[in-house]
Design a protein around this motif. Structure first.
Motif, short mmCIF file in Angstrom:
data_model
loop_
_atom_site.label_atom_id
_atom_site.label_comp_id
_atom_site.label_asym_id
_atom_site.label_seq_id
_atom_site.Cartn_x
_atom_site.Cartn_y
_atom_site.Cartn_z
N ALA A 57 0.83 -1.21 0.00
CA ALA A 57 0.00 0.00 0.00
C ALA A 57 0.87 1.26 0.00
O ALA A 57 0.60 2.22 -0.73
CB ALA A 57 -0.93 -0.01 1.21
N ALA A 58 1.93 1.25 0.81
CA ALA A 58 2.84 2.39 0.84
C ALA A 58 3.66 2.47 -0.45
O ALA A 58 3.93 3.57 -0.95
CB ALA A 58 3.79 2.27 2.05
N TYR A 59 4.01 1.33 -1.00
CA TYR A 59 4.79 1.28 -2.25
C TYR A 59 4.00 1.91 -3.40
O TYR A 59 4.55 2.64 -4.22
CB TYR A 59 5.13 -0.18 -2.56
N LYS A 60 2.70 1.62 -3.46
CA LYS A 60 1.86 2.16 -4.54
C LYS A 60 1.76 3.68 -4.48
O LYS A 60 1.61 4.33 -5.52
CB LYS A 60 0.46 1.54 -4.46
N LEU A 61 1.84 4.24 -3.28
CA LEU A 61 1.77 5.69 -3.14
C LEU A 61 3.03 6.37 -3.66
O LEU A 61 3.00 7.54 -4.06
CB LEU A 61 1.55 6.08 -1.67
N ARG A 62 4.14 5.65 -3.66
CA ARG A 62 5.44 6.23 -4.02
C ARG A 62 5.93 5.84 -5.41
O ARG A 62 6.89 6.42 -5.92
CB ARG A 62 6.49 5.83 -2.98
N HIS A 63 5.28 4.85 -6.02
CA HIS A 63 5.73 4.37 -7.32
C HIS A 63 4.53 4.26 -8.26
O HIS A 63 3.52 3.66 -7.91
CB HIS A 63 6.41 3.00 -7.21
N GLU A 64 4.66 4.84 -9.45
CA GLU A 64 3.59 4.75 -10.42
C GLU A 64 3.43 3.32 -10.92
O GLU A 64 2.34 2.86 -11.21
CB GLU A 64 3.87 5.69 -11.60
N SER A 65 4.55 2.63 -11.06
CA SER A 65 4.52 1.24 -11.53
C SER A 65 4.78 0.31 -10.34
O SER A 65 5.85 0.35 -9.75
CB SER A 65 5.57 1.02 -12.62
N TYR A 66 3.79 -0.49 -10.01
CA TYR A 66 3.93 -1.40 -8.88
C TYR A 66 3.55 -2.83 -9.27
O TYR A 66 3.40 -3.70 -8.40
CB TYR A 66 3.04 -0.95 -7.71
N THR A 67 3.43 -3.07 -10.58
CA THR A 67 2.97 -4.37 -11.05
C THR A 67 3.87 -5.50 -10.57
O THR A 67 3.40 -6.52 -10.06
CB THR A 67 2.91 -4.39 -12.59
N PHE A 68 5.20 -5.32 -10.71
CA PHE A 68 6.09 -6.41 -10.34
C PHE A 68 6.13 -6.60 -8.83
O PHE A 68 6.22 -7.73 -8.34
CB PHE A 68 7.51 -6.16 -10.86
N ALA A 69 6.07 -5.50 -8.06
CA ALA A 69 6.04 -5.63 -6.60
C ALA A 69 4.82 -6.43 -6.17
O ALA A 69 4.90 -7.30 -5.29
CB ALA A 69 6.06 -4.26 -5.95
N ASP A 70 3.68 -6.14 -6.81
CA ASP A 70 2.45 -6.86 -6.51
C ASP A 70 2.60 -8.34 -6.85
O ASP A 70 2.20 -9.23 -6.09
CB ASP A 70 1.30 -6.25 -7.32
N TYR A 71 3.21 -8.61 -8.01
CA TYR A 71 3.42 -9.99 -8.46
C TYR A 71 4.35 -10.74 -7.50
O TYR A 71 4.07 -11.87 -7.11
CB TYR A 71 4.03 -9.96 -9.87
N ALA A 72 5.46 -10.10 -7.12
CA ALA A 72 6.43 -10.76 -6.24
C ALA A 72 5.84 -11.07 -4.87
O ALA A 72 5.99 -12.17 -4.34
CB ALA A 72 7.68 -9.89 -6.11
N LEU A 73 5.16 -10.08 -4.30
CA LEU A 73 4.60 -10.28 -2.95
C LEU A 73 3.43 -11.25 -2.96
O LEU A 73 3.14 -11.87 -1.93
CB LEU A 73 4.18 -8.92 -2.37
#
Length: 384
Positions: free
Chosen positions: A83-99
């Motif tokens: 949730a915090a990552y999405k606020l700071r990064h426009e692209s969060y697709t891979f973070a979502d995939y990895a987690l």
């Protein structure tokens, strides 16, 4: 000593029973502390009480007590981090995939349970699922980041053990030849899947990644203007990039749109181009899960080696061979953000390299050299 085993009433018999787990309780600074030692051994409970008292005493000297953080579930910590990552990064697709994979395997554990041996077990489990070492390394990186100080300690331990990163080996990326592209598309047309021909065509002629294809909705496609716009992407530069459709890509999407209308009766803007469902699509409101299963069969029957991602590699390499395609044009079409990433994909084929060096050779003059005797055919009779 203030350790005890609490009693509880058995719901079946109604009798009081003693818990197998030892608890401890004491007062500190006017506050009652009552917690489980999570152990069936009394000696462990006694030691746990001492450690807890010591932690509280240290907190008065400015040392933060992070016990509450350490009993959180990994899935909860991962969700908060994302949730915090999405606020700071426009692209969060891979973070979502990895987690997503981290939560699948470790989500039910509490953070205090995560140690180096747990991370190694995670690596092994993902390798059994045929995940690439590169992807696993990225996933472990996110896991250790969400654990903060605890993750730093695990990272240091595994680095000493030389087990932190799996060996990724050399890049196996390649570009398909024209004959290979023709063979792959010919095999794709034999399949029952209505997705594979348009998806493969867009990968080869538009350079879309697997996830970009699956996330494509009709709102992002304009057949009249022969244009599509990429939605979510792996990189910030990739999101929202317009990609023109050449004649092959446009023809494939026009045919796919006709099939879509016959199947679902309409093409709503929010519906996915490649709907969910096996073996035939059934739900246009959900995206297809993957093209890789049918891709494996296509490659096998075509007797061609290569990954699905090599279709994108082929697109970028083909562009790099064109004299009119500048580096900036390729970056805009492919969604790259740096010259280094461009060079990773743009390995010009030997044929193109040979054409380039051959063009440096000076061609001989075509005019005949003065006073040179004319060449005659062997069949012509010369006069005596």
């Amino acid at each position: 000593m203030a350790v005890y085993r609490p009693k509880y009433r058995d719901q079946k018999t109604g009798k009081l029973k003693e818990s197998a787990t030892w608890w401890y309780h004491f007062s500190f600074a006017g506050r009652r502390i009552q917690e489980s030692s999570k152990s069936a051994r009394k000696t462990v409970a006694v030691e746990a009480e001492k450690n807890r008292r010591r932690d509280l005493e240290k907190s008065f000297n400015g040392i933060k007590d992070n016990r509450a953080d350490r009993i959180r579930r990994v899935s909860d910590v991962a969700d908060a981090y994302l949730a915090a990552y999405k606020l700071r990064h426009e692209s969060y697709t891979f973070a979502d995939y990895a987690l997503k994979h981290v939560k699948k395997h470790l989500g039910s554990l509490i953070t205090a349970d995560i140690a180096d041996h747990v991370v190694k077990d995670y690596q092994s489990a993902r390798l059994k699922e045929k995940a690439s070492p590169k992807s696993i390394n990225e996933e472990v990186g996110f896991l250790l980041r969400i654990l903060e100080d605890q993750g730093d300690a695990i990272r240091a331990t595994m680095r000493r053990q030389k087990t932190l990163r799996l060996a990724t080996g050399k890049s196996v990326a390649r570009a398909f030849t024209e004959d290979e592209k023709t063979a792959l598309l010919a095999e794709a047309r034999k399949r029952r899947s209505p997705h594979i021909v348009p998806a493969l065509t867009l990968a080869l002629h538009c350079g879309l990644r697997d996830a970009e294809l699956r996330d494509l909705t009709w709102s992002k496609v304009d057949l009249a203007k022969a244009l599509l716009v990429v939605g979510d992407s792996k990189t910030e530069a990739g999101e929202g990039r317009p990609v023109p459709l050449n004649s092959d890509a446009l023809a494939a999407l026009v045919a796919h749109a006709k099939w879509y209308l016959d199947k679902f009766g309409e093409t709503r803007p929010e519906w996915y181009l490649f709907p969910f469902g096996q073996p035939q699509p059934t739900n246009p409101a959900k995206p297809a899960t993957s093209f890789k299963t049918v891709w494996t069969r296509i490659r096998k029957d075509a007797k061609i080696t290569g990954r699905w991602h090599d279709n994108r590699h082929t697109f970028i390499t083909d562009l790099a061979e064109q004299p009119d395609a500048s580096d900036e044009t390729i970056r805009q079409l492919a969604g790259h953000v740096s010259k280094q990433m461009l060079e990773h994909y743009s390995h010009i084929r030997m044929k193109a390299k040979r054409r380039a060096v051959d063009s440096l050779v000076k061609k001989p003059k075509t005019e005949p050299i003065p006073n040179e005797p004319a060449k005659v055919s062997a069949k012509v009779e010369l006069p005596n």
